[in-house]
Motif scaffolding. Sequence first.
Motif, PDB file in Angstrom:
ATOM      1  N   ALA A 173       1.999   3.190  10.290  1.00 60.07           N
ATOM      2  CA  ALA A 173       1.757   1.837  10.797  1.00 60.07           C
ATOM      3  C   ALA A 173       2.722   1.523  11.925  1.00 60.07           C
ATOM      4  O   ALA A 173       2.328   1.037  13.003  1.00 60.07           O
ATOM      5  CB  ALA A 173       1.910   0.823   9.668  1.00 60.07           C
ATOM      6  N   ALA A 192       1.828   3.395  15.027  1.00 59.22           N
ATOM      7  CA  ALA A 192       0.701   2.794  15.754  1.00 59.22           C
ATOM      8  C   ALA A 192       1.178   1.597  16.572  1.00 59.22           C
ATOM      9  O   ALA A 192       0.797   1.441  17.739  1.00 59.22           O
ATOM     10  CB  ALA A 192      -0.383   2.371  14.766  1.00 59.22           C
ATOM     11  N   LEU A 222       4.565  -1.942  -6.023  1.00 59.70           N
ATOM     12  CA  LEU A 222       3.659  -2.033  -4.873  1.00 59.70           C
ATOM     13  C   LEU A 222       2.202  -1.775  -5.214  1.00 59.70           C
ATOM     14  O   LEU A 222       1.317  -2.152  -4.475  1.00 59.70           O
ATOM     15  CB  LEU A 222       4.076  -1.029  -3.797  1.00 59.70           C
ATOM     16  CG  LEU A 222       5.260  -1.422  -2.945  1.00 59.70           C
ATOM     17  CD1 LEU A 222       5.525  -0.347  -1.920  1.00 59.70           C
ATOM     18  CD2 LEU A 222       4.998  -2.731  -2.246  1.00 59.70           C
ATOM     19  N   LEU A 274       1.063   1.327  -5.452  1.00 56.05           N
ATOM     20  CA  LEU A 274       0.690   2.565  -4.749  1.00 56.05           C
ATOM     21  C   LEU A 274       1.092   3.715  -5.650  1.00 56.05           C
ATOM     22  O   LEU A 274       1.995   3.577  -6.467  1.00 56.05           O
ATOM     23  CB  LEU A 274       1.445   2.686  -3.426  1.00 56.05           C
ATOM     24  CG  LEU A 274       1.113   1.680  -2.342  1.00 56.05           C
ATOM     25  CD1 LEU A 274       2.040   1.860  -1.172  1.00 56.05           C
ATOM     26  CD2 LEU A 274      -0.320   1.847  -1.897  1.00 56.05           C
ATOM     27  N   PHE A 276      -3.811   4.465  13.425  1.00 55.73           N
ATOM     28  CA  PHE A 276      -4.279   3.413  12.511  1.00 55.73           C
ATOM     29  C   PHE A 276      -5.338   3.972  11.555  1.00 55.73           C
ATOM     30  O   PHE A 276      -5.334   3.663  10.355  1.00 55.73           O
ATOM     31  CB  PHE A 276      -4.846   2.255  13.336  1.00 55.73           C
ATOM     32  CG  PHE A 276      -5.611   1.254  12.534  1.00 55.73           C
ATOM     33  CD1 PHE A 276      -4.979   0.478  11.583  1.00 55.73           C
ATOM     34  CD2 PHE A 276      -6.968   1.094  12.718  1.00 55.73           C
ATOM     35  CE1 PHE A 276      -5.689  -0.438  10.843  1.00 55.73           C
ATOM     36  CE2 PHE A 276      -7.676   0.170  11.980  1.00 55.73           C
ATOM     37  CZ  PHE A 276      -7.028  -0.590  11.036  1.00 55.73           C
ATOM     38  N   PHE A 296      -3.623   5.882   9.019  1.00 53.09           N
ATOM     39  CA  PHE A 296      -2.981   4.905   8.127  1.00 53.09           C
ATOM     40  C   PHE A 296      -3.975   4.452   7.053  1.00 53.09           C
ATOM     41  O   PHE A 296      -3.637   4.389   5.863  1.00 53.09           O
ATOM     42  CB  PHE A 296      -2.487   3.732   8.984  1.00 53.09           C
ATOM     43  CG  PHE A 296      -2.238   2.443   8.248  1.00 53.09           C
ATOM     44  CD1 PHE A 296      -1.026   2.216   7.621  1.00 53.09           C
ATOM     45  CD2 PHE A 296      -3.194   1.448   8.216  1.00 53.09           C
ATOM     46  CE1 PHE A 296      -0.788   1.031   6.956  1.00 53.09           C
ATOM     47  CE2 PHE A 296      -2.976   0.263   7.554  1.00 53.09           C
ATOM     48  CZ  PHE A 296      -1.762   0.053   6.915  1.00 53.09           C
ATOM     49  N   ALA A 314      -3.580   5.025   3.056  1.00 56.84           N
ATOM     50  CA  ALA A 314      -3.590   3.891   2.134  1.00 56.84           C
ATOM     51  C   ALA A 314      -4.628   4.134   1.055  1.00 56.84           C
ATOM     52  O   ALA A 314      -4.389   3.870  -0.133  1.00 56.84           O
ATOM     53  CB  ALA A 314      -3.877   2.596   2.888  1.00 56.84           C
ATOM     54  N   LEU A 351      -9.061  -2.683  -4.760  1.00 52.32           N
ATOM     55  CA  LEU A 351      -8.943  -3.479  -3.538  1.00 52.32           C
ATOM     56  C   LEU A 351      -8.285  -2.655  -2.429  1.00 52.32           C
ATOM     57  O   LEU A 351      -8.801  -2.572  -1.310  1.00 52.32           O
ATOM     58  CB  LEU A 351      -8.128  -4.738  -3.829  1.00 52.32           C
ATOM     59  CG  LEU A 351      -8.064  -5.740  -2.705  1.00 52.32           C
ATOM     60  CD1 LEU A 351      -9.433  -6.296  -2.416  1.00 52.32           C
ATOM     61  CD2 LEU A 351      -7.109  -6.876  -3.052  1.00 52.32           C
ATOM     62  N   THR A 352      -7.142  -2.017  -2.762  1.00 47.56           N
ATOM     63  CA  THR A 352      -6.454  -1.195  -1.764  1.00 47.56           C
ATOM     64  C   THR A 352      -7.331  -0.017  -1.346  1.00 47.56           C
ATOM     65  O   THR A 352      -7.382   0.345  -0.173  1.00 47.56           O
ATOM     66  CB  THR A 352      -5.127  -0.677  -2.331  1.00 47.56           C
ATOM     67  OG1 THR A 352      -4.491  -1.739  -3.021  1.00 47.56           O
ATOM     68  CG2 THR A 352      -4.225  -0.186  -1.248  1.00 47.56           C
ATOM     69  N   LEU A 400      -9.898  -1.397   1.026  1.00 40.70           N
ATOM     70  CA  LEU A 400      -9.325  -1.777   2.317  1.00 40.70           C
ATOM     71  C   LEU A 400      -8.906  -0.552   3.112  1.00 40.70           C
ATOM     72  O   LEU A 400      -9.037  -0.529   4.334  1.00 40.70           O
ATOM     73  CB  LEU A 400      -8.135  -2.707   2.107  1.00 40.70           C
ATOM     74  CG  LEU A 400      -8.504  -4.117   1.680  1.00 40.70           C
ATOM     75  CD1 LEU A 400      -7.264  -4.919   1.374  1.00 40.70           C
ATOM     76  CD2 LEU A 400      -9.299  -4.808   2.767  1.00 40.70           C
ATOM     77  N   GLY A 401      -8.407   0.479   2.411  1.00 36.97           N
ATOM     78  CA  GLY A 401      -8.058   1.715   3.105  1.00 36.97           C
ATOM     79  C   GLY A 401      -9.281   2.326   3.760  1.00 36.97           C
ATOM     80  O   GLY A 401      -9.263   2.704   4.930  1.00 36.97           O
ATOM     81  N   GLU A 433     -11.978   0.816   4.633  1.00 35.71           N
ATOM     82  CA  GLU A 433     -12.447  -0.031   5.723  1.00 35.71           C
ATOM     83  C   GLU A 433     -11.555   0.094   6.947  1.00 35.71           C
ATOM     84  O   GLU A 433     -12.036   0.095   8.075  1.00 35.71           O
ATOM     85  CB  GLU A 433     -12.525  -1.488   5.266  1.00 35.71           C
ATOM     86  CG  GLU A 433     -13.774  -1.786   4.504  1.00 35.71           C
ATOM     87  CD  GLU A 433     -14.987  -1.102   5.100  1.00 35.71           C
ATOM     88  OE1 GLU A 433     -15.270  -1.327   6.278  1.00 35.71           O
ATOM     89  OE2 GLU A 433     -15.631  -0.326   4.391  1.00 35.71           O
ATOM     90  N   ALA A 434     -10.226   0.207   6.718  1.00 35.68           N
ATOM     91  CA  ALA A 434      -9.318   0.391   7.858  1.00 35.68           C
ATOM     92  C   ALA A 434      -9.686   1.670   8.599  1.00 35.68           C
ATOM     93  O   ALA A 434      -9.749   1.699   9.830  1.00 35.68           O
ATOM     94  CB  ALA A 434      -7.874   0.440   7.382  1.00 35.68           C
ATOM     95  N   PHE A 482     -12.912   1.174  10.477  1.00 37.89           N
ATOM     96  CA  PHE A 482     -12.618   0.310  11.618  1.00 37.89           C
ATOM     97  C   PHE A 482     -12.087   1.116  12.793  1.00 37.89           C
ATOM     98  O   PHE A 482     -12.513   0.952  13.932  1.00 37.89           O
ATOM     99  CB  PHE A 482     -11.551  -0.692  11.187  1.00 37.89           C
ATOM    100  CG  PHE A 482     -11.862  -2.078  11.575  1.00 37.89           C
ATOM    101  CD1 PHE A 482     -12.325  -2.968  10.643  1.00 37.89           C
ATOM    102  CD2 PHE A 482     -11.685  -2.489  12.881  1.00 37.89           C
ATOM    103  CE1 PHE A 482     -12.628  -4.253  11.000  1.00 37.89           C
ATOM    104  CE2 PHE A 482     -11.996  -3.766  13.239  1.00 37.89           C
ATOM    105  CZ  PHE A 482     -12.465  -4.650  12.301  1.00 37.89           C
ATOM    106  N   LEU A 499      -8.989  -4.966 -11.386  1.00 42.90           N
ATOM    107  CA  LEU A 499      -9.236  -4.098 -10.231  1.00 42.90           C
ATOM    108  C   LEU A 499      -8.497  -2.769 -10.380  1.00 42.90           C
ATOM    109  O   LEU A 499      -8.651  -1.885  -9.552  1.00 42.90           O
ATOM    110  CB  LEU A 499      -8.802  -4.784  -8.935  1.00 42.90           C
ATOM    111  CG  LEU A 499      -9.750  -5.852  -8.401  1.00 42.90           C
ATOM    112  CD1 LEU A 499      -9.132  -6.571  -7.237  1.00 42.90           C
ATOM    113  CD2 LEU A 499     -11.060  -5.231  -7.982  1.00 42.90           C
TER     114      LEU A 499
END
Lengths: 471, 162
Positions: A16, A19, A62, A64, A108, A111, A115, A123-124, A127-128, A130-131, A134, A181
């Motif tokens: 991150a 980037a 965290l 993770l 990114f 990243f 993730a 959720l993570t 989102l990972g 989707e990142a 993206f 979750l």
Amino acid sequence: MTATDLFIALPIILLAVGALVTLLVGAITRTTNIGIVIALAATLGAAFWLMQSPPTLPAPTLGLSAGGLSRLFGVFFCLLAAGVLCLSVAYNRERGISGEEYPSVLLFTTFGMLALASATNLLTLFLGLEAMSFGFYILVAIDLQRGVSGETGLKYLLPGALSTAFLAFGIALLYTVSGTLSLHELMQFTLTSGTPDPIALAGWGCLLAGLAFKLSLAPAHLWTPDVYQGAPAPVVAFLSGGSKAATILFLLLLLPQAVDVSALRIPLCALSLFSMMIGNCAALRQNHVRRLMAYSSIAQMGYVVLALLSGKSGGYQAAAFYAIAYGTISLAAFGAITVIERNGGGETLDDYRGVGSRQPFAAGVLALSLFALAGIPPTAGFTGKFLIFSAAIRSGEITLAVTGILLTAVSVYYYLRVVVALYFNHADNTEDTQPRSIPTAPEYAVLIAAATTILILGLWPGKLIELLSRA
Amino acid sequence: METYLFYILAVVTVIGTILAITEKHPVHAIVHLVTSFFSLAAIFFLLAAPLIAMFEVIIYAGAVMVLFMFVIMMLDPGRTDQAGRPGLRQWLLPAILGVIILVSIGVLAAGYVTAPHTSSAITVREFAVTLFRKYGVAIEIISMQLLFAVVGALYLGRRRAP
């Protein structure tokens, strides 16, 4: 945040920060190479950090984790990104893709993959994913000089947005049923051994529909050929190797924790069968090399779904092995295509005639990766396919396994068509008129590394299989 | 009581969203979407999540929709001939939906004070602790995503070669 948290999160933070620094440096100086150097340092640093074993597996506060599978795939994603960066230097210079955005977005994307790999809740994980998607939406359209890139980006973005909606809705339904979750508990609640909750099944249906797009499985595969054809070649290497492996990892983090996955058998069977059939049959009729590779990737993902289907009898390890093997093969194949296309070389099979004598090195690597994709020993593709089909037969999926093996035999035809074009059909009179493009040093390094990995995974796969079965 | 309200609001939300999709005029579509957001906010309130309901109204129905409106105004579709006052038929459905939402919110607000025995609402503190402690990583990932959405939009929005 404790020191242990920092230890586990450091690779993600490194990417991150890398980037962001790349973006900032780009605002100060316009030399592209600094961005590439920073990005390389970040990916390699993250890869080396991931190779050491952490003090505890889950990060205390965290959410993770640094399990074996997460770290193995993390290293793979970082090295793949580093390889793609090396391949991009010369290609981007000749295509006029400049600016700090390219290395920054690539970091990114990595990243996002990292993730995803270290997520412990859905959720993570989402989102990972989707990142990562993206980043790819930007990367496939990054070549502003070509008119086709905007079209390619849109063709990837619109179905991608739809698949994201499916994923989010599926996750919401699964949350409705389980009320948590956290991956382990969620899987225990939603895929139980008795008759599962209908809402949970609806959630899984939506989730699989979304993931089918990301993996380009058969009814959701139509974006693949267009994106493979229109995007810059190094980006296709990353898309084909990285995003597919990340999506397989998404399923590998979920499915093994379930009590009983038999509820998903019919949809997975259908996805696998359609992907293998449509991918292999459509590839037979292609004359455009990149479209051929796209249809072949659809077929290859069909084999991986077959492995996931027969998970309990070693299929999960087979799927993980094949994800890594396929990623390496993609890097080699599209790396070679990058080198071949760099001087404005053609893209159809006719244009590939005689490339074997004009560009022996790139053509050799391409031929090796095509042999690997066809599953010819001693390459990684053979080992991967052997693991998949033996797992499928052990778990009783005889029909699918036999269909898969027969279709693999069919696939040899179209892979060898490219090899024949490379070496046996000499171009008529264009022997010396076309410019010779000599690979640059970074391209040599990446292609040699990828080709060696393909051979090592084919000849001595024991080490990786052992790592995977411990993870 | 809550169940009936929920179903009424759910129907309003779905109708509002369908109208937002099918409506050809972008500004009308936005109005329908705002309707749907408002009834969704009421549903969140019904689920003992007043904070989310507030966010839904302030951020989605407020800020995001205003942004949409600005973008549409700037990219003016150039149909000034149709810019007159819409007829009664176009007003009717949004008006009915709006009335339904208003009545539901009113009933809900009245009922909330008199019957506090429903499941306890989530406070801002609880919400913040869960969001930034348990899902802190998720927040960071989303912030990176938003940043790169801007980067991507700026890069891809550059003038392309002819």
